[in-house]
Design an enzyme around this catalytic site. Structure first.
Site, PDB file in Angstrom:
ATOM      1  N   GLY A  96       0.799  -1.220   0.000  1.00  0.00           N
ATOM      2  CA  GLY A  96       0.000   0.000   0.000  1.00  0.00           C
ATOM      3  C   GLY A  96       0.827   1.263   0.000  1.00  0.00           C
ATOM      4  CG  ASP A 154       7.055  -2.688   9.346  1.00  0.00           C
ATOM      5  OD1 ASP A 154       6.539  -3.720   8.884  1.00  0.00           O
ATOM      6  OD2 ASP A 154       6.714  -1.545   9.011  1.00  0.00           O
ATOM      7  CG  HIS A 205       0.496   2.227   8.327  1.00  0.00           C
ATOM      8  ND1 HIS A 205       1.652   2.657   8.948  1.00  0.00           N
ATOM      9  CD2 HIS A 205       0.884   1.345   7.371  1.00  0.00           C
ATOM     10  CE1 HIS A 205       2.691   2.052   8.392  1.00  0.00           C
ATOM     11  NE2 HIS A 205       2.248   1.253   7.436  1.00  0.00           N
ATOM     12  N   GLY A 255     -21.667  31.169 -27.103  1.00  0.00           N
ATOM     13  CA  GLY A 255     -21.912  32.598 -26.979  1.00  0.00           C
ATOM     14  C   GLY A 255     -20.700  33.494 -26.945  1.00  0.00           C
ATOM     15  CB  CYS A 276     -18.343  33.280 -31.899  1.00  0.00           C
ATOM     16  SG  CYS A 276     -17.621  33.503 -33.545  1.00  0.00           S
ATOM     17  CB  SER A 282     -12.440  31.503 -33.694  1.00  0.00           C
ATOM     18  OG  SER A 282     -12.408  32.218 -32.468  1.00  0.00           O
ATOM     19  CB  THR A 318     -16.446  25.805 -40.205  1.00  0.00           C
ATOM     20  OG1 THR A 318     -15.887  25.682 -41.519  1.00  0.00           O
ATOM     21  CG2 THR A 318     -16.782  24.433 -39.643  1.00  0.00           C
ATOM     22  N   GLY A 363     -19.170  32.066 -36.871  1.00  0.00           N
ATOM     23  CA  GLY A 363     -17.811  32.317 -37.335  1.00  0.00           C
ATOM     24  C   GLY A 363     -17.772  32.738 -38.781  1.00  0.00           C
TER      25      GLY A 363
END
Length: 585
Positions: free
Chosen positions: A56, A111, A215, A404, A406, A449, A502, A559
């Site tokens: 882990g 350990d 842990h 909204g 562009c 754009s 486009t 565009g």
């Protein structure tokens, strides 16, 4: 915390993860029964270094097995120590014992006891074994600073040093490291039930736990703080000499190494922000400027949403051999160790930068392709003013079929170019003057754009330069040829074709008509016709495709409409007040 995992069986998870290490490093192999990752035999004899602990914490410890680092790592189940028998097998039979063995373990009871038992058994059997317990955390538990002990001792062992010297330098390293961690939540162990969200174990949404162990052990405090204050508190625990319980290390070396460790769940982006904050506060508050900075994932707590800070006092090893920094910089072959910056690069301490701003128009080589500056400025101004006036229409169209923005984007670009035209005189060289406009477009128009216009105009400048070899005047025919080449260049970056709804639906008719007739007004009218034709046209590309709906039936492509407005103004066609139509002037 996240309780979702791709592998929910913890036994299968640990076993397959250990096997995966052998797939990413062919120099190591796996004793699957005892969960031991170890170096394959055949390398030169050296002091062997063994570590390990619960799973882990990857890449610790198995991924640090390899030439120049660990000789073997023993894995337990998730967050649980391996058994003494597993460890005994590693010590007695999975590493080279000829020159001795150093066992390095973090300061956790399970350990220490299990590794200690295996070490005593090995000593009883006549092996030369030393054991080192690392407790670098301010709570004297072992955390990510342990990795630095592994790297330094592993590099020294690879150079053929004796067990006595390897142990001495490993202990010296451990004695000169201090670490502290912090986490936004406890972690979930696969296979276990998620904790009760109302239990005391669970942190509130705003809380961070300072000093949390790897842990899920509780830390020293919970607090509601932003990152700067969090880092301030963490560094104070590490470096405030008045705190006798925690600040056990006097950072007084001229050379300091900083390790920022990801506990598993922090994004790389956020870890970068954390690193910058720690480095800044170290210098400002403590006048500490690390000679090495490591930031990455070295020791985790599964997917822990936290990080730890480790500071190493780089001190003299007193063995007449390589220094700590040399050992840290030494190469190794372990998948888990990441320190890609070379010693030479660190020590160069380069402060050189490239401060020149983006090349200005005056730096662009003249093309020799001439145009009338006053006529050009007047035409450009008319075109740009028409784009600005059309912003409400373009915005309205884009609100129906897009997001909204562009119209605002085109208006911002047009206003910026007008500002440049008012403050800078055109040179009369087509390429130089177009390059000035390109710079404005690149810095003021963003989004798709903006990128399309920048690509197209850069290519147009390049194409005009090519045209200058056959003409000295920028005639409509010269522009038409260059525009066609620019259109071809644009097609490398977008598949947009007429009929895809486009800006290309307005661009291509303009280019083709100008090439055929050399008449700017006819070309502008063709562009407007193309833009009008997009009304009712179903989009094949762009945001309209995934927004969906039937709005495309009522409005043209924003565009394409915006571009046609520019061409109409460029040609001297004035927009009727309050109408979307146009008239000749």
């Amino acid at each position: 915390m996240s309780a979702k995992h791709f592998i929910n069986d913890p036994t299968h998870l640990v076993n397959t993860a250990l096997h995966a290490l052998t797939l990413t490093n062919p120099s190591i192999t796996l004793d699957a029964e005892n969960k031991i990752i170890y170096r394959r035999p055949g390398h030169a004899s050296q002091v062997s270094i063994i570590s390990g602990g619960g799973s882990g914490h990857e890449p610790s410890f198995g991924a640090f097995v390899g030439n120049g680092l660990l000789s073997a790592a023993v894995a337990g189940t998730i967050f649980a120590s391996p058994s003494a028998e597993q460890i005994r097998k590693a010590v007695m039979s999975r590493v080279d014992a000829e020159k001795g063995i150093l066992v390095t373990v973090m300061n956790y009871t399970g350990d220490v006891l299990n590794f200690g038992m295996a070490v005593e058994k090995a000593k009883a059997a006549g092996l030369k074994v030393e054991m080192l317990v690392v407790g670098d955390d301010v709570g004297r538990r072992g955390i990510a600073g342990t990795v630095l002990v592994h790297k330094i001792s592993g590099a020294l062992a690879a150079k053929g040093a004796s067990l006595e010297d390897v142990y001495k330098v490993a202990k010296l390293t451990a004695d000169n490291i201090v670490s502290v961690g912090a986490s936004l939540d406890h972690v979930h162990v696969p296979g276990r039930a998620p904790p009760d969200p109302n239990s005391e174990e669970t942190l509130s949404k705003e809380e961070v736990e300072i000093g949390m162990g790897i842990h899920n052990e509780p830390g020293s405090e919970r607090a509601v703080v932003e990152l700067p204050e969090l880092v301030t508190r963490m560094l104070k625990q590490m470096l405030d000499s008045k705190d006798k319980d925690r600040a056990f290390l006097n950072v007084n070396s001229n050379e300091v190494l900083l390790l920022i460790n990801n506990l598993g769940g922090v994004s790389v982006l956020e870890l970068g922000g954390i690193t910058a904050e720690v480095v800044g506060q170290l210098e400002k508050t403590y006048n500490v400027k690390p000679v090495r900075i490591l930031a990455g994932t070295y020791m985790t707590s599964l997917n822990g949403l936290g990080f730890s800070i480790s500071i190493l006092n780089v001190v003299n090893t007193n063995i007449g051999g390589p220094s700590m920094l040399q050992l840290l910089d030494a190469p190794c072959e372990a998948a888990g160790w990441t320190a890609p910056i070379s010693k030479e690069t660190w020590e160069a301490k380069s402060t050189q930068t490239r401060e020149d701003s983006t090349a200005g128009g005056e730096e662009v080589k003249p093309s020799g392709l001439k145009l009338d500056p006053e006529v050009t400025k007047k035409a450009l101004t008319a075109g740009l003013e028409r784009v600005i006036a059309a912003e409400p229409d373009v915005t309205r169209y884009d609100t129906v079929v897009g997001d909204g923005d562009c119209g605002i984007g085109l208006k911002r670009g047009a206003e910026s170019i007008l500002k440049m035209l008012d403050s800078t005189s055109l040179t009369g060289d087509a390429v130089v003057d177009l390059s000035k406009i390109v710079q404005v477009v690149e810095t003021t128009m963003d989004g798709t754009s903006g990128a399309l216009y920048a690509i197209y105009l850069n290519s147009l400048a390049s194409s005009l330069r090519l045209q200058s070899s056959s003409s000295q005047t920028a005639t409509p025919q010269v522009f038409a040829a260059a525009l066609k080449q620019a259109s071809e260049a644009l097609s490398k970056y977008t598949p947009a074709q007429p009929g895809d709804r486009t800006l290309v639906d307005a661009l291509q008719p303009f280019v083709e008509t100008l090439a055929e007739t050399g008449d700017l007004k006819k070309a502008a009218e063709a562009s407007r016709k193309g833009a009008e034709g997009t009304k009712g046209m179903k989009a094949s590309l762009g945001r309209t495709v995934y927004i969906g709906g039937s709005g495309f039936e009522q409005v043209p492509d924003p565009g394409a409409w915006g571009l046609s407005e520019f061409f109409l103004g460029l040609a001297g066609i004035k927009r009727k007040e309050g109408e979307e139509g146009y008239e000749m002037v």
